[in-house]
Design a protein around this motif. Structure first.
Motif, PDB file in Angstrom:
ATOM      1  N   ALA A  50      16.547  34.516 -16.166  1.00 38.08           N
ATOM      2  CA  ALA A  50      17.820  33.810 -16.322  1.00 38.08           C
ATOM      3  C   ALA A  50      18.228  33.716 -17.782  1.00 38.08           C
ATOM      4  O   ALA A  50      19.414  33.840 -18.118  1.00 38.08           O
ATOM      5  N   ALA A  51      17.264  33.500 -18.665  1.00 40.83           N
ATOM      6  CA  ALA A  51      17.568  33.422 -20.097  1.00 40.83           C
ATOM      7  C   ALA A  51      18.130  34.752 -20.591  1.00 40.83           C
ATOM      8  O   ALA A  51      19.079  34.782 -21.383  1.00 40.83           O
ATOM      9  N   ILE A  52      17.560  35.854 -20.113  1.00 40.93           N
ATOM     10  CA  ILE A  52      18.039  37.180 -20.520  1.00 40.93           C
ATOM     11  C   ILE A  52      19.401  37.469 -19.894  1.00 40.93           C
ATOM     12  O   ILE A  52      20.345  37.900 -20.584  1.00 40.93           O
TER      13      ILE A  52
ATOM     14  N   VAL B  19      17.762  35.146 -26.805  1.00 40.23           N
ATOM     15  CA  VAL B  19      17.142  34.674 -25.562  1.00 40.23           C
ATOM     16  C   VAL B  19      16.534  33.283 -25.760  1.00 40.23           C
ATOM     17  O   VAL B  19      16.686  32.397 -24.910  1.00 40.23           O
ATOM     18  N   ALA B  20      15.866  33.078 -26.893  1.00 39.17           N
ATOM     19  CA  ALA B  20      15.275  31.768 -27.164  1.00 39.17           C
ATOM     20  C   ALA B  20      16.339  30.697 -27.270  1.00 39.17           C
ATOM     21  O   ALA B  20      16.119  29.534 -26.887  1.00 39.17           O
TER      22      ALA B  20
ATOM     23  N   LEU C 197      21.772  26.732 -25.922  1.00 42.98           N
ATOM     24  CA  LEU C 197      22.686  27.285 -26.912  1.00 42.98           C
ATOM     25  C   LEU C 197      23.114  28.695 -26.544  1.00 42.98           C
ATOM     26  O   LEU C 197      22.468  29.368 -25.750  1.00 42.98           O
ATOM     27  N   HIS C 198      24.211  29.114 -27.148  1.00 44.44           N
ATOM     28  CA  HIS C 198      24.688  30.482 -26.975  1.00 44.44           C
ATOM     29  C   HIS C 198      24.869  31.127 -28.340  1.00 44.44           C
ATOM     30  O   HIS C 198      24.855  30.449 -29.375  1.00 44.44           O
TER      31      HIS C 198
ATOM     32  N   ALA D 137       4.719  30.733 -15.740  1.00 35.94           N
ATOM     33  CA  ALA D 137       4.798  29.887 -14.557  1.00 35.94           C
ATOM     34  C   ALA D 137       6.127  30.027 -13.823  1.00 35.94           C
ATOM     35  O   ALA D 137       6.204  29.849 -12.612  1.00 35.94           O
ATOM     36  N   ASP D 138       7.203  30.337 -14.572  1.00 42.51           N
ATOM     37  CA  ASP D 138       8.525  30.420 -13.952  1.00 42.51           C
ATOM     38  C   ASP D 138       9.224  31.708 -14.384  1.00 42.51           C
ATOM     39  O   ASP D 138      10.075  31.688 -15.276  1.00 42.51           O
ATOM     40  N   PRO D 139       8.859  32.831 -13.763  1.00 43.94           N
ATOM     41  CA  PRO D 139       9.477  34.105 -14.146  1.00 43.94           C
ATOM     42  C   PRO D 139      10.998  34.098 -14.004  1.00 43.94           C
ATOM     43  O   PRO D 139      11.689  34.772 -14.766  1.00 43.94           O
TER      44      PRO D 139
END
Length: 242
Positions: A18-20, A175-176, A182-183, A11-13
């Motif tokens: 952004a996560a990557i 990525v998760a 978190l980082h 739904a939100d590519p």
């Protein structure tokens, strides 16, 4: 996930991208901000969807927190200090697999040098300041103050392909983690001290250390977290054949 993967719509590519794109090697964490176990379990659960040859799923994960974390940090830092004082001790800490090449060539050595000196420059560490370099390198073994350390092992019987599979699992974790605010910092630095790590985590004799990883909430005020490594443009590593 209720829907079949083949029918699942993203739904939100932009959030996936952004996560990557926002993943980076975080080198300063908030030590006193714990990570809920439920978040760690959720991250590992979704990361386990990584592909692996014939679904071998070669990963084994050890989560070190609290007193166990602190004890591992203390033992490894003591060994690291001893090695700094007496480099001849290096034979006691062999790496079990060749993460880096035995002989560096361009462009890889150029990128490595740029990475190292850009980081040291940001931290005010000049060439030849060996004690400062040692202290910064030891930040790896202090998990950059992250409250959670992840240690990853693999059965020695498995082949090189399983290490490739493992890389995809590790990337999934990183990525998760972003989805939970978190980082992370993946760390091959631990490999030289596998003789300390493996007994500490209770790994069996047939297990080999793949790497470690720091996990936690980033210290957003620390200048080191402003250091982001450059990437080659797509045109630099891609050939189009039509």
């Amino acid at each position: 996930m209720n829907a079949l993967p083949v029918t699942t719509a993203i739904a939100d590519p932009a959030s996936v991208d952004a996560a990557i794109a926002s993943r980076f090697s975080c080198r300063a964490f908030l030590r006193d901000k714990p990570v809920p176990r439920a978040d760690i379990e959720a991250i590992l659960d979704v990361a386990s969807r990584a592909p692996s040859g014939t679904n071998t799923q070669p990963w084994r994960v050890y989560v070190v927190q609290g007193a166990s974390r602190d004890a591992l940090v203390a033992k490894t830092c003591a060994a690291h200090d001893a090695l700094h004082a007496d480099p001849s001790l290096v034979a006691q800490y062999p790496e079990e697999w060749d993460y880096y090449p035995q002989k560096w060539t361009s462009p890889y050595i150029d990128r490595r040098r740029e990475n190292g000196w850009s980081l040291y420059g940001l931290l005010g560490i000049a060439k030849g300041e060996k004690d400062k370099m040692h202290a910064q390198h030891q930040r790896n073994f202090r998990l950059f103050d992250a409250p959670v350390g992840l240690m990853f092992t693999i059965d020695r019987i498995l082949g090189r392909g399983s290490l490739m599979d493992y890389g995809m699992f590790l990337q999934n974790i990183m990525v998760a983690a972003r989805a939970h605010g978190l980082h992370t910092c993946p760390q091959a630095a631990w490999n030289g001290f596998s003789s300390i790590v493996l007994p500490h985590i209770g790994a069996g004799p047939d297990e080999m250390l793949v790497c470690g990883m720091s996990l936690g909430y980033a210290d957003e005020a620390h200048p080191v977290n402003g250091f982001h490594t450059p990437r080659e443009p797509v045109a630099g590593f891609t050939r189009w054949l039509e």
